[in-house]
Scaffold this motif. Sequence first.
Motif, mmCIF file in Angstrom:
data_model
loop_
_atom_site.group_PDB
_atom_site.id
_atom_site.type_symbol
_atom_site.label_atom_id
_atom_site.label_comp_id
_atom_site.label_asym_id
_atom_site.label_seq_id
_atom_site.Cartn_x
_atom_site.Cartn_y
_atom_site.Cartn_z
ATOM 1 N N UNK A 33 -87.889 7.705 6.370
ATOM 2 C CA UNK A 33 -88.838 6.680 5.957
ATOM 3 C C UNK A 33 -89.788 6.311 7.075
ATOM 4 N N UNK A 34 -89.237 6.228 8.285
ATOM 5 C CA UNK A 34 -90.089 5.915 9.440
ATOM 6 C C UNK A 34 -91.087 7.040 9.683
ATOM 7 N N UNK A 35 -90.606 8.285 9.516
ATOM 8 C CA UNK A 35 -91.507 9.424 9.711
ATOM 9 C C UNK A 35 -92.672 9.359 8.724
ATOM 10 N N UNK A 36 -92.367 9.002 7.478
ATOM 11 C CA UNK A 36 -93.438 8.959 6.483
ATOM 12 C C UNK A 36 -94.431 7.849 6.816
ATOM 13 N N UNK A 82 -93.458 15.885 2.094
ATOM 14 C CA UNK A 82 -92.404 15.843 3.095
ATOM 15 C C UNK A 82 -93.004 15.252 4.361
ATOM 16 N N UNK A 83 -92.335 14.256 4.969
ATOM 17 C CA UNK A 83 -92.876 13.720 6.223
ATOM 18 C C UNK A 83 -93.063 14.855 7.227
ATOM 19 N N UNK A 84 -94.276 14.988 7.760
ATOM 20 C CA UNK A 84 -94.511 16.096 8.682
ATOM 21 C C UNK A 84 -95.155 15.623 9.976
ATOM 22 N N UNK A 85 -94.452 14.804 10.748
ATOM 23 C CA UNK A 85 -95.014 14.404 12.040
ATOM 24 C C UNK A 85 -95.142 15.622 12.948
ATOM 25 N N UNK A 86 -96.117 15.593 13.839
ATOM 26 C CA UNK A 86 -96.238 16.670 14.823
ATOM 27 C C UNK A 86 -95.023 16.613 15.742
ATOM 28 N N UNK A 87 -94.587 17.755 16.250
ATOM 29 C CA UNK A 87 -93.478 17.717 17.204
ATOM 30 C C UNK A 87 -93.940 17.212 18.568
ATOM 31 N N UNK A 88 -94.509 16.031 18.562
ATOM 32 C CA UNK A 88 -94.996 15.400 19.785
ATOM 33 C C UNK A 88 -94.498 13.956 19.771
ATOM 34 N N UNK A 89 -94.906 13.193 20.780
ATOM 35 C CA UNK A 89 -94.418 11.819 20.844
ATOM 36 C C UNK A 89 -95.058 10.986 19.728
ATOM 37 N N UNK A 90 -94.433 9.843 19.440
ATOM 38 C CA UNK A 90 -94.968 8.933 18.427
ATOM 39 C C UNK A 90 -96.409 8.572 18.767
ATOM 40 N N UNK A 91 -96.628 8.283 20.041
ATOM 41 C CA UNK A 91 -97.956 7.903 20.510
ATOM 42 C C UNK A 91 -98.965 9.004 20.228
ATOM 43 N N UNK A 92 -98.608 10.246 20.629
ATOM 44 C CA UNK A 92 -99.539 11.365 20.454
ATOM 45 C C UNK A 92 -99.790 11.672 18.985
ATOM 46 N N UNK A 93 -98.775 11.434 18.155
ATOM 47 C CA UNK A 93 -98.954 11.651 16.727
ATOM 48 C C UNK A 93 -100.107 10.817 16.188
ATOM 49 N N UNK A 94 -100.151 9.552 16.629
ATOM 50 C CA UNK A 94 -101.198 8.652 16.146
ATOM 51 C C UNK A 94 -102.512 8.953 16.836
ATOM 52 N N UNK A 95 -102.433 9.206 18.155
ATOM 53 C CA UNK A 95 -103.661 9.325 18.936
ATOM 54 C C UNK A 95 -104.374 10.647 18.706
ATOM 55 N N UNK A 96 -103.659 11.627 18.110
ATOM 56 C CA UNK A 96 -104.265 12.959 17.991
ATOM 57 C C UNK A 96 -105.566 12.949 17.201
ATOM 58 N N UNK A 97 -105.520 12.319 16.004
ATOM 59 C CA UNK A 97 -106.716 12.309 15.160
ATOM 60 C C UNK A 97 -107.900 11.677 15.854
ATOM 61 N N UNK A 98 -107.756 10.413 16.324
ATOM 62 C CA UNK A 98 -108.875 9.774 17.032
ATOM 63 C C UNK A 98 -109.369 10.607 18.214
#
Lengths: 272, 434
Positions: free
Chosen positions: A172-175, A113-129
């Motif tokens: 689909x975008x979330x995934x 199931x797509x499970x983006x963090x409940x944060x902004x798109x930017x923060x979703x990507x930047x969190x790991x790095x």
Amino acid sequence: MSKQKKYTREQRGTVGRIESDNPRMTCRNVNVYYGDKHAIIDVSIDVGRNEVIAMIGPSGCGKSTFLRCLNRMNDTIPTCRVTGDIFLDDTDIYEKNIDVVPLRAQVGMVFQKPNPFPKSIYDNIAYGPRIHGLVGNRQEEDEIVETSLKKAGLWKEVQDRLNQPGTSLSGGQQQRLCIARTIAVSPEVILMDEPCSALDPIATAKIEELIDELREHYTIAIVTHSMQQAARVSQRTAYFHLGDLIEVGETKKIFTNPQHTLTEDYITGRFG
Amino acid sequence: MNNTEPEQTDAAQPESPRTIDIVNKGLAKRYGREKRFKMYGFFAVAISLSFLALLFLTIFSNGYSAFYQTYVKLEVFFDPADIDVDDPANSNFPGLVKKTLRSEFPDVKKRKEKKKLYSLVSSGAAFQLQRMIEQQPELVGSTMTIEVPADDDVDMFMKGNISRDVPENERRISDRQLDWIDKWLKEGRIAKRFNTTFFTSGDSREPELAGILGALTGSIFTLALTLLLSFPVGVAAAMYLEEFAPRNRWIDLVEVNINNLAAVPSIVFGLLGLAVFINFFHLPRSAPLVGGLVLTLMTLPVIIIASRASLQSVPPSIREAALGVGASKVQTVLHHVLPLALPGMLTGTIIGIARALGETAPLLMIGMVAFIVDIPKGFTDPATALPVQIFLWADSPERGFVERTSAAIIVLLVLLVVINSLAVILRNRFERRW
């Protein structure tokens, strides 16, 4: 269904070639137990470099469980016990002093199931790095976000609204956002657990295209319920049945000329 | 629809009626049941609302008069012979008040009547004059018109709680006193105005001098300590138990006992506080410090249970997502789980704090029930709390304390509403971060 009963434990041994010429991950005699339940029975298989390996099989056959062994996600389940050896390159990932944090940075995972963090798109990507210290300043962070989103084929759709919540995107975008989040930490292996099961055919097609592109840089193991999908995206396929690995081989061969009757029954739709 | 059609099908299959007919037959019954269920709910809500309205109505109708107080204007001559400017504390200010009253009504000569005359004005009048001289010594020798609080019996008469028609011997104000009040009324020198004393002073034996500020400050000190201790400790405990603790028998034991603690009567926590904090650690009696500690112990289980429930309600997919990108356990909890669980934790905390605000029993055990006139200035000063103050006033025989009890309840309710709205605002702010 009656056909399944014909096979005894001994007859469910693996057929086909489990080795890969250029292995990235090697699994030998892996057993998984959930309490008393023996969920994975003596599975040995290689995951080759820059290849997509598909794991198929009926529900409850253990393919997701096996996938979750590869980055030790099963550690979060208290009753789960894993024995056997799983090597990533030359390190045994189940050795006692192995730290799961760097392991999971190397072996990323995309969930059913797509499970983006409940944060902004930017923060979703930047969190790991960020948590791994891959970025020093805002500029590097911006770069990583952009390249990850571009690799995931999402950049054009979201470049103007990076500050909006990731949960506001379509399924689909979330995934694809989750895939972008996974590749942002530049893992070596990406595990995908039925990544398209919650998506419509168009979104599925996009993700499959993406998987094909990602193969250039990453090793991908994908669990799927759709045999067509396995046929489309993978180079090798592994068929699981009730915790046993029944057959491994080149995808073309498995789908055109399966060796084991169980595999044949499954892919021809006699059960499953 | 054609009417003959269903008959034909019935004829064709007489044994099995069509599903739709069975459904239609039962439909009225089903809707009736639904309607009845709605009605039960409606009545339950209506009854509870009407009781709430009744409660508010009684409290407000009883209490609003306490926000007004009768004052008498007196012409006071600050006689230098009576007042020692250098030492106002030892000057005879009660005598000055009496003198002033005597000069108002020179015809009063008998000792008994004089006493009655003096009792028209509150004993607080003398303190008021003393304070004036302390602040402005230059007033000595001058004459001023000063408003002093009337005695609570006069106040009750002015508010209509004492009737003229009652026979004199059953009345708390004699006929003679009524004459004096009438004279003041005619001259416009006795009137009701807003009761600032109620909001600026501590407790008193005299209703007209009693105020809520002491109890309010005590409550605020106690609750501040409770919040400061119980929220971080409770959230940390919940987080450990829910996210980090190993699953074994010891942890199960701890969990069971936390649930049990939430059900322990509050007076037992009071006894615990008395035994541990006061008798063993020798912390000061009657202090908000001990009150806060006891209420913390009482509130902690509630906060822990609510916080755990709200941690449990965070979807596991978020945890998996964080672990999947390689976040450590602590990072997962602090960065992703906690922010999502925080609104629920806040709600639980506010419920706990609101319960602590209304708690009386444990405070009785640790001596916060004492009669305390001074307004507490710190956590170790003797203090009382709002609900205890209500309890104390409700126990007092004077008529003036009846309305003050209700007024104190109003203050308590207002404080509760303020705390709850604060919680709602905080929660909405956190929830807006999706």
